[in-house]
Write a protein that holds these residues in place. Structure first.
Motif, mmCIF file in Angstrom:
data_model
loop_
_atom_site.group_PDB
_atom_site.id
_atom_site.type_symbol
_atom_site.label_atom_id
_atom_site.label_comp_id
_atom_site.label_asym_id
_atom_site.label_seq_id
_atom_site.Cartn_x
_atom_site.Cartn_y
_atom_site.Cartn_z
ATOM 1 N N SER A 95 0.822 -1.208 0.000
ATOM 2 C CA SER A 95 0.000 0.000 0.000
ATOM 3 C C SER A 95 0.857 1.259 0.000
ATOM 4 C CB SER A 95 -0.928 0.007 1.225
ATOM 5 O OG SER A 95 -0.172 -0.047 2.431
ATOM 6 N N LYS A 96 2.177 1.097 0.212
ATOM 7 C CA LYS A 96 3.092 2.236 0.206
ATOM 8 C C LYS A 96 4.325 1.897 -0.617
ATOM 9 C CE LYS A 96 1.612 4.063 4.706
ATOM 10 N NZ LYS A 96 2.049 4.479 6.071
ATOM 11 N N SER A 97 5.288 2.808 -0.621
ATOM 12 C CA SER A 97 6.468 2.692 -1.470
ATOM 13 C C SER A 97 7.227 1.380 -1.243
ATOM 14 C CB SER A 97 7.399 3.880 -1.205
ATOM 15 O OG SER A 97 8.591 3.769 -1.950
ATOM 16 N N VAL A 98 7.678 0.777 -2.356
ATOM 17 C CA VAL A 98 8.469 -0.451 -2.312
ATOM 18 C C VAL A 98 9.939 -0.061 -2.216
ATOM 19 C CG1 VAL A 98 9.082 -2.579 -3.502
ATOM 20 C CG2 VAL A 98 6.754 -1.682 -3.676
ATOM 21 N N GLN A 99 10.558 -0.337 -1.074
ATOM 22 C CA GLN A 99 11.918 0.124 -0.799
ATOM 23 C C GLN A 99 13.001 -0.876 -1.181
ATOM 24 O OE1 GLN A 99 10.728 3.346 -0.394
ATOM 25 N NE2 GLN A 99 12.575 3.520 0.843
ATOM 26 N N GLY A 100 12.648 -2.142 -1.296
ATOM 27 C CA GLY A 100 13.663 -3.156 -1.596
ATOM 28 C C GLY A 100 13.085 -4.318 -2.366
ATOM 29 N N LEU A 101 13.898 -4.886 -3.277
ATOM 30 C CA LEU A 101 13.511 -6.039 -4.082
ATOM 31 C C LEU A 101 14.679 -7.008 -4.155
ATOM 32 C CD1 LEU A 101 11.867 -4.145 -7.082
ATOM 33 C CD2 LEU A 101 10.615 -5.523 -5.420
ATOM 34 N N VAL A 102 14.409 -8.298 -3.991
ATOM 35 C CA VAL A 102 15.435 -9.318 -4.158
ATOM 36 C C VAL A 102 14.817 -10.530 -4.850
ATOM 37 C CG1 VAL A 102 16.814 -8.602 -2.158
ATOM 38 C CG2 VAL A 102 15.021 -10.322 -1.875
ATOM 39 N N ILE A 103 15.644 -11.263 -5.606
ATOM 40 C CA ILE A 103 15.216 -12.477 -6.303
ATOM 41 C C ILE A 103 16.187 -13.587 -5.935
ATOM 42 C CG2 ILE A 103 14.708 -13.544 -8.539
ATOM 43 C CD1 ILE A 103 14.399 -10.706 -9.671
ATOM 44 N N ASP A 104 15.664 -14.782 -5.660
ATOM 45 C CA ASP A 104 16.557 -15.879 -5.292
ATOM 46 C C ASP A 104 17.353 -16.352 -6.509
ATOM 47 O OD1 ASP A 104 14.680 -17.245 -6.759
ATOM 48 O OD2 ASP A 104 14.388 -18.853 -5.314
ATOM 49 N N ALA A 105 18.346 -17.201 -6.266
ATOM 50 C CA ALA A 105 19.287 -17.606 -7.305
ATOM 51 C C ALA A 105 18.644 -18.426 -8.420
ATOM 52 C CB ALA A 105 20.438 -18.397 -6.683
ATOM 53 N N PHE A 106 17.458 -18.979 -8.170
ATOM 54 C CA PHE A 106 16.817 -19.857 -9.150
ATOM 55 C C PHE A 106 15.643 -19.198 -9.868
ATOM 56 C CE2 PHE A 106 18.579 -22.457 -5.698
ATOM 57 C CZ PHE A 106 19.510 -23.205 -6.416
ATOM 58 N N ASN A 107 15.493 -17.886 -9.705
ATOM 59 C CA ASN A 107 14.363 -17.184 -10.336
ATOM 60 C C ASN A 107 13.020 -17.781 -9.920
ATOM 61 O OD1 ASN A 107 16.072 -15.497 -11.704
ATOM 62 N ND2 ASN A 107 15.222 -15.913 -13.722
ATOM 63 N N LYS A 108 12.949 -18.291 -8.706
ATOM 64 C CA LYS A 108 11.710 -18.921 -8.250
ATOM 65 C C LYS A 108 10.837 -17.952 -7.470
ATOM 66 C CE LYS A 108 9.987 -23.116 -6.009
ATOM 67 N NZ LYS A 108 10.351 -24.365 -5.278
ATOM 68 N N TYR A 109 11.463 -17.160 -6.587
ATOM 69 C CA TYR A 109 10.693 -16.250 -5.749
ATOM 70 C C TYR A 109 11.263 -14.833 -5.814
ATOM 71 C CZ TYR A 109 8.643 -20.441 -3.682
ATOM 72 O OH TYR A 109 7.999 -21.640 -3.500
ATOM 73 N N LEU A 110 10.355 -13.874 -5.723
ATOM 74 C CA LEU A 110 10.692 -12.456 -5.592
ATOM 75 C C LEU A 110 10.201 -12.000 -4.224
ATOM 76 C CD1 LEU A 110 11.328 -9.504 -6.697
ATOM 77 C CD2 LEU A 110 8.945 -9.500 -7.473
ATOM 78 N N ALA A 111 11.042 -11.273 -3.510
ATOM 79 C CA ALA A 111 10.636 -10.705 -2.223
ATOM 80 C C ALA A 111 10.688 -9.192 -2.321
ATOM 81 C CB ALA A 111 11.547 -11.191 -1.096
ATOM 82 N N SER A 112 9.666 -8.528 -1.795
ATOM 83 C CA SER A 112 9.583 -7.069 -1.839
ATOM 84 C C SER A 112 9.285 -6.534 -0.446
ATOM 85 C CB SER A 112 8.487 -6.619 -2.822
ATOM 86 O OG SER A 112 7.225 -7.167 -2.455
#
Length: 276
Positions: A95-112
């Motif tokens: 609902s507010k600004s996305v400050q960080g993004l990471v993706i695991d080594a296998f392109n399986k999951y994105l975390a925000s």
């Protein structure tokens, strides 16, 4: 990719997938968009409902090549992708600004992670919501050690939490209380974490024990830092300075006792320039 006039669509965080084919952009409004780096075409969004149908079709109402509408069609049938206003159930998202993004080594999951105090896990390919973890403070930055699957997250209370990316559990809580966290990074084997603060201090954390093993204070705050692939050196940039400073890890030359409590920082001067 196109320029947006709306501040809520301004990108504030980006990450490139390990495969090198995609760029993920987090916006000030909370939506996350996925682009193909070769073509620049939009590949959808997180959540899926954040991508209007008008962005995915050409003027003759046919799906654009590479668009999510074309992908969903799969050559057999068209699944309509509706606008946010026409969706009866809005998917989970920030609902507010996305400050960080990471993706695991296998392109399986994105975390925000965002200012709404949430870390949301998404399926990278399908862009579906998986789970979320809520905290007491807003998130300011995230860093993933892909080899160890450890996620470091900094918060507005000046603390850093280490999370197991697979189990979504907090495994370490690092509290420096030295001011705003300007930057932090893992070393090559994810056994050390370096964190830089707005008051000019830099701390070195031993993650297996969760203890601070070194505390350095500079005249000018560190604005960014990086660790070498061998872990022997770290590079820092400083406020009011155009150069890059290189520091050697003293544990390579002397014993570092983990049972000792560090109560005061060691004051360091920035190294002299090699040129002029």
């Amino acid at each position: 990719m196109s320029f947006s006039r709306y501040p809520s669509n301004f990108a504030v965080s980006v990450v490139i997938s390990p495969c090198g084919n995609f760029c993920i952009a987090g916006t000030r409004g909370g939506n996350i968009y996925k682009y193909n780096l070769q073509s620049g075409l939009e590949r959808g969004s997180y959540p899926i409902s954040a991508t209007p149908a008008s962005h995915l079709k050409s003027s003759d109402q046919k799906p654009l090549p590479g668009s999510i509408a074309k992908i969903v069609a799969n050559g057999k049938k068209m699944n309509r992708i509706e606008d946010d206003a026409s969706r009866k159930k809005k998917e989970e998202g920030h609902s507010k600004s996305v400050q960080g993004l990471v993706i695991d080594a296998f392109n399986k999951y994105l975390a925000s992670g965002g200012l709404d105090k949430k870390i949301i896990f998404w399926e990278f390919s399908s862009r579906h919501f998986v789970s979320q973890v809520e905290f007491d403070f807003s998130i300011s930055k995230m860093e993933l050690a892909k080899e160890a699957n450890l996620l470091a997250v900094s918060f507005d209370d000046f603390s850093i939490k280490i999370m197991d990316f697979n189990t979504r559990k907090i495994v370490r809580n690092l509290t420096g209380k030295n001011g705003t966290i300007n930057d932090f990074c893992f070393n090559f084997d994810a056994r050390r974490l370096f964190s830089a603060y707005s008051d000019g201090s830099l701390r070195v954390w031993d993650l297996p024990t969760g203890k601070c093993v070194d505390w350095i204070k500079f005249n000018e705050p560190v604005t960014s830092l990086a660790s070498s692939l061998t872990g022997q050196f770290i590079c820092t940039t400083h406020q009011n300075s155009l150069g890059i400073s290189i520091w050697s890890d003293r544990s390579y030359y002397e014993f570092v006792y983990l049972d000792a409590d560090i109560t005061e920082p060691v004051h360091m001067n920035q190294p002299l320039s090699l040129f002029g």
